[in-house]
Motif scaffolding. Sequence first.
Motif, PDB file in Angstrom:
ATOM      1  N   LEU A  77       0.744  -1.205  -0.207  1.00  0.00           N
ATOM      2  CA  LEU A  77       0.055   0.007  -0.238  1.00  0.00           C
ATOM      3  C   LEU A  77       0.906   1.228  -0.002  1.00  0.00           C
ATOM      4  CD1 LEU A  77      -3.020  -1.116   2.678  1.00  0.00           C
ATOM      5  CD2 LEU A  77      -2.897  -1.043  -0.103  1.00  0.00           C
ATOM      6  N   LYS A  78       1.996   1.354  -0.824  1.00  0.00           N
ATOM      7  CA  LYS A  78       2.506   2.573  -0.927  1.00  0.00           C
ATOM      8  C   LYS A  78       1.984   3.536  -1.789  1.00  0.00           C
ATOM      9  CE  LYS A  78       6.686   1.249   0.808  1.00  0.00           C
ATOM     10  NZ  LYS A  78       7.218   1.927   2.116  1.00  0.00           N
ATOM     11  N   PRO A  79       1.733   4.750  -1.496  1.00  0.00           N
ATOM     12  CA  PRO A  79       1.197   5.743  -2.109  1.00  0.00           C
ATOM     13  C   PRO A  79       1.798   6.163  -3.490  1.00  0.00           C
ATOM     14  CG  PRO A  79       2.410   6.831  -0.429  1.00  0.00           C
ATOM     15  CD  PRO A  79       2.754   5.693  -0.261  1.00  0.00           C
ATOM     16  N   ILE A  80       0.904   6.789  -4.355  1.00  0.00           N
ATOM     17  CA  ILE A  80       1.361   7.382  -5.673  1.00  0.00           C
ATOM     18  C   ILE A  80       2.555   8.165  -5.487  1.00  0.00           C
ATOM     19  CG2 ILE A  80       0.670   8.567  -7.611  1.00  0.00           C
ATOM     20  CD1 ILE A  80      -2.119   7.843  -7.369  1.00  0.00           C
ATOM     21  N   GLY A  81       3.609   8.024  -6.427  1.00  0.00           N
ATOM     22  CA  GLY A  81       4.807   8.815  -6.246  1.00  0.00           C
ATOM     23  C   GLY A  81       5.994   8.344  -5.430  1.00  0.00           C
ATOM     24  N   THR A  82       5.632   7.030  -5.072  1.00  0.00           N
ATOM     25  CA  THR A  82       6.867   6.284  -4.274  1.00  0.00           C
ATOM     26  C   THR A  82       7.822   6.040  -5.230  1.00  0.00           C
ATOM     27  OG1 THR A  82       5.104   5.498  -2.855  1.00  0.00           O
ATOM     28  CG2 THR A  82       7.321   4.504  -2.838  1.00  0.00           C
ATOM     29  N   PRO A  83       9.062   6.490  -4.775  1.00  0.00           N
ATOM     30  CA  PRO A  83      10.236   6.067  -5.800  1.00  0.00           C
ATOM     31  C   PRO A  83      10.534   4.743  -6.366  1.00  0.00           C
ATOM     32  CG  PRO A  83      11.100   7.655  -4.139  1.00  0.00           C
ATOM     33  CD  PRO A  83       9.640   7.099  -3.646  1.00  0.00           C
ATOM     34  N   GLY A  84      10.271   4.511  -7.535  1.00  0.00           N
ATOM     35  CA  GLY A  84      10.345   3.183  -8.027  1.00  0.00           C
ATOM     36  C   GLY A  84       9.016   2.518  -8.073  1.00  0.00           C
ATOM     37  N   TYR A  85       7.941   2.955  -7.679  1.00  0.00           N
ATOM     38  CA  TYR A  85       6.516   2.722  -7.713  1.00  0.00           C
ATOM     39  C   TYR A  85       5.688   3.813  -7.658  1.00  0.00           C
ATOM     40  CZ  TYR A  85       8.751  -1.469  -5.765  1.00  0.00           C
ATOM     41  OH  TYR A  85       9.666  -2.529  -5.416  1.00  0.00           O
TER      42      TYR A  85
END
Length: 320
Positions: free
Chosen positions: A91-99
């Motif tokens: 559940l990483k948010p939008i804009g996470t480095p690599g994702y």
Amino acid sequence: MCCKQSSTRACDASGVAEITAAAPGTARLVDAPEVRELKPRGYWATVRGRLLRDRTTMGVGAVLLLIIVLAVFAPWVATHDPLQGSVLRRLKPIGTPGYFLGTDETGRDIWSRLVYGGRLSLICGITPVLGAACIGGFLGLVAGVSGRLINTLVMRIIDVFYAFPSVLLAIAICGVLGAGIENTILSLTVVFIPPIVRVTESLTTQVKHRDFVEAARASAAPLHAIIGQQILPNVLGGMLVYATSLVSISIILSAGLSFLGLGVTPPHPEWGLMLNALRQAIFVSPVVAALPGVAIVITSLCFNLLSDGLRSAMDIKLPS
């Protein structure tokens, strides 16, 4: 003795000609440049011109082409393995480095699953319509050109399928056959055959009473030649427009079946299945959970707008 030359112009029924007086009592006729004749445009050339002038249709066509290209080249476009996850990055948010589009509930990359899921969603959306168009088009053509007995038999059988709502019929078929891509395609094909048969039969009935078909019959042309050269080309346009509008419904129905657990099975990425998996995380990461739904809405809307553009360009009025 020098003579002054003079020139005049004369106009006749065949065009413009130039008369030049070289000497008293003599004249020389010079042909004017030929007028270029405008050739009449064919039907498909006219349709192409209308489509190119329709900015909305060209825009949605470009969007659909982009979606198809991303789905076809998913192994090269995806940034991660769509099946590999990690609890540490769930559940990483939008804009996470690599994702850049975040991750799902098991830590899998959303972007990679969206482009891979587009493959199954487009297959489950387009394949049933193609199959139903072939089967339903054939049955509708047969019912339209045949006598009253065969027409009544085919259309009454089709009316039996109309007694069941399309969604419930698809759920019932998948419930009996079980979940899976093949059963989803089969159930949606059965659902779309009746409306295509009805539209094709209505178009065929309209075309077979036109003057050019009656002239072909009067000239003792065989039935297969009349169907292949006179009726079928005038029916295919309406079938194409109607089938294009059914693709959006097919995408939504296949996503709904996957959402209910009757379509594509885990861990395969598919937009409806992704919605089902992310619905529990809608309060934690609502934007990430809504991305598969956004993909479904955009693709379905583009197919609907494309169908409207084709209908306007081909000047087709489908029977109600």
